[in-house]
Write an enzyme that holds these catalytic residues in place. Structure first.
Site, PDB file in Angstrom:
ATOM      1  N   ASP A   1      61.930  71.669  52.835  1.00 26.86           N
ATOM      2  CA  ASP A   1      61.599  70.250  52.797  1.00 26.86           C
ATOM      3  C   ASP A   1      60.170  70.086  53.311  1.00 26.86           C
ATOM      4  O   ASP A   1      59.925  69.979  54.508  1.00 26.86           O
ATOM      5  CB  ASP A   1      62.589  69.470  53.668  1.00 26.86           C
ATOM      6  CG  ASP A   1      62.311  67.972  53.685  1.00 26.86           C
ATOM      7  OD1 ASP A   1      61.208  67.562  53.267  1.00 26.86           O
ATOM      8  OD2 ASP A   1      63.184  67.204  54.137  1.00 26.86           O
TER       9      ASP A   1
ATOM     10  N   LYS B   1      56.456  61.464  49.689  1.00 22.43           N
ATOM     11  CA  LYS B   1      55.431  60.803  50.488  1.00 22.43           C
ATOM     12  C   LYS B   1      54.051  60.883  49.850  1.00 22.43           C
ATOM     13  O   LYS B   1      53.719  60.086  48.993  1.00 22.43           O
ATOM     14  CB  LYS B   1      55.449  61.342  51.920  1.00 22.43           C
ATOM     15  CG  LYS B   1      56.757  61.013  52.659  1.00 22.43           C
ATOM     16  CD  LYS B   1      56.658  61.275  54.128  1.00 22.43           C
ATOM     17  CE  LYS B   1      58.000  61.082  54.834  1.00 22.43           C
ATOM     18  NZ  LYS B   1      58.528  59.705  54.764  1.00 22.43           N
TER      19      LYS B   1
ATOM     20  N   PHE C   1      65.479  66.012  60.122  1.00 20.44           N
ATOM     21  CA  PHE C   1      65.414  64.682  59.536  1.00 20.44           C
ATOM     22  C   PHE C   1      65.090  64.852  58.057  1.00 20.44           C
ATOM     23  O   PHE C   1      63.998  65.282  57.701  1.00 20.44           O
ATOM     24  CB  PHE C   1      64.357  63.786  60.190  1.00 20.44           C
ATOM     25  CG  PHE C   1      64.337  62.412  59.571  1.00 20.44           C
ATOM     26  CD1 PHE C   1      65.247  61.445  59.976  1.00 20.44           C
ATOM     27  CD2 PHE C   1      63.448  62.093  58.561  1.00 20.44           C
ATOM     28  CE1 PHE C   1      65.267  60.183  59.389  1.00 20.44           C
ATOM     29  CE2 PHE C   1      63.454  60.840  57.967  1.00 20.44           C
ATOM     30  CZ  PHE C   1      64.361  59.882  58.380  1.00 20.44           C
TER      31      PHE C   1
END
Length: 419
Positions: free
Chosen positions: A230, A259, A145
């Protein structure tokens, strides 16, 4: 399950009427937050065990971060990169040094960082490695994801993410996560990068098999390709170190961050790497109106300063070990498996007790907010500022919810047998 009423009922009706239904929220309308706690519009308080998918690592309304943000708002919030801004230089220098790299490419959302890295990897492949134009390929992992743009969903394994959105962007090769042999077999002369989540968060907090990430690093070096990590969810203290890669002795060519980099206040993301890759960009070849804005840079710098002390990473290690010990005790009592590291866990629920969503709805009624994924998994990722006592409250609530669901399932089974 908690039933919305009063102000919450009105707000939910308004949202369901006027907002696109691209999410399926729990029936709670949050009005404020402090530390590890959220308060809804009806005054009910909840322990936050989601942290906005790790965007709120440092807690809601963190006083230090709020102070920085308010001070910067009183000065200037956005200028665009058409001019220099006073907060930008200190931010990119501090972040580059935190990562042990030369340069930072600032963006806003996590998926923008991913998209930027794909462009950079291709550019590096053509201009440095010598791959023929339009032939570059990037190896990615099944179950990944990385966001929801067209290019990123082009290599998703999730039918919900890909359905009705084709045609898709070419140039990606999917291999099983954790399979070094499959990665090597997928490589050819046109491979420019391997993109990997060190821990697959959305997939259910799937940790890599021993030796996998060092193996990816070795393959990238041996075949002359970039390793892109990531760390948008796993990074910035979540797993007990600044980056999860640190725990296995791996340094990728590019870090993807987001984030928590915005402190839970403003979207901030970045690609961080060395000049041999990021230095390839020339004016006009890539950009973002809001990327590196003064407000985001000020908050991002404050986040980096907090991480430089190592205190939050240590807290995540210590409290994470305690959390996992407590969750492990629930295996066989409504839980089939617990995965993760630091203050991050994927808890698989026994299907006999209900789905992950149903357990999250029950948890809400017990004052805990968590999020399900892939049917049976409940993800737990509290802010790193949470206390041991607050962890106990949440795990005790989970144990009580599992016991309730088990008792109900047993009663249904008995009733069916009698009937």
């Amino acid at each position: 399950m908690t039933t919305a009423h009063g102000a919450a009922e009105t707000a939910i009706a308004q949202i369901e009427t006027f907002s696109s239904h691209n999410y399926h929220p729990l029936p709670v309308v949050v009005e404020s937050g402090e530390g590890a706690w959220l308060t809804d519009v009806d005054g009910n308080r909840y322990l936050d065990f989601l942290s906005a998918y790790s965007a709120v690592n440092f807690g809601h309304s963190n006083p230090e971060l709020v102070k920085v943000a308010v001070a910067q708002l009183a000065k200037v919030s956005i200028t665009s990169r058409a001019v220099y801004s006073a907060t930008f230089g200190p931010f990119v220098e501090a972040l580059a040094k935190l990562c042990g790299k030369d340069m930072v490419l600032p963006m806003n959302t996590g998926v923008e960082a991913v998209e930027s890295s794909l462009k950079l990897a291709r550019k590096w492949g053509y201009e440095v490695k010598g791959v023929p134009e339009d032939r570059a390929n990037i190896i990615v992992m099944e179950g990944n994801f990385h966001g929801r743009t067209i290019s990123v969903i082009s290599f998703s394994s999730d039918d919900d993410a890909t359905g009705s959105y084709g045609p898709f962007t070419p140039g990606f090769v999917k291999v099983p996560y954790g399979d070094l042999e499959a990665i090597e077999q997928a490589m050819d002369a046109d491979t420019v990068a391997i993109l990997v989540e060190p821990i697959q968060g959305e997939a259910g907090v799937i940790t890599p098999p021993p030796g996998f990430l060092p193996g990816v690093r070795e393959l990238a070096d041996r075949h002359g390709v970039l390793m892109i990590a990531d760390e948008i969810q796993s990074g910035l203290g979540r797993t007990g170190s600044t980056f999860y890669c640190d725990q296995v002795g791996v340094v990728p060519d590019l870090y993807l961050l987001g984030k928590a980099l915005g402190g839970g206040i403003v979207p901030v993301s970045a690609v961080v790497g060395n000049a041999e890759v990021l230095g390839l960009l020339k004016p006009g070849q890539h950009g973002s109106t809001f990327g590196g804005n003064p407000l985001g840079a000020a908050v991002g710098l404050a986040v980096v300063r907090m991480l430089e002390t190592g205190e939050l990473q240590a807290r995540s290690r210590e409290l994470g070990a305690y959390l996992h010990d407590r969750l492990a005790a629930l295996v066989g009592r409504g839980v089939t498996e617990v995965r993760g590291i630091g203050l991050w866990a994927g808890v698989d629920i026994d299907p006999a007790l209900g789905t992950g969503r149903q357990i999250c709805e029950r948890l809400l009624a017990h004052g805990v907010i968590a999020k399900d994924t892939h049917g049976q998994t409940v993800r737990m990722a509290p802010p790193l500022v949470i206390t041991r006592e607050e962890l106990d409250l949440a795990v005790d609530a989970l144990a009580e919810v599992l016991a309730e669901a088990g008792a109900e399932a047993g009663a249904v089974a008995v009733g069916a047998a009698i009937g």
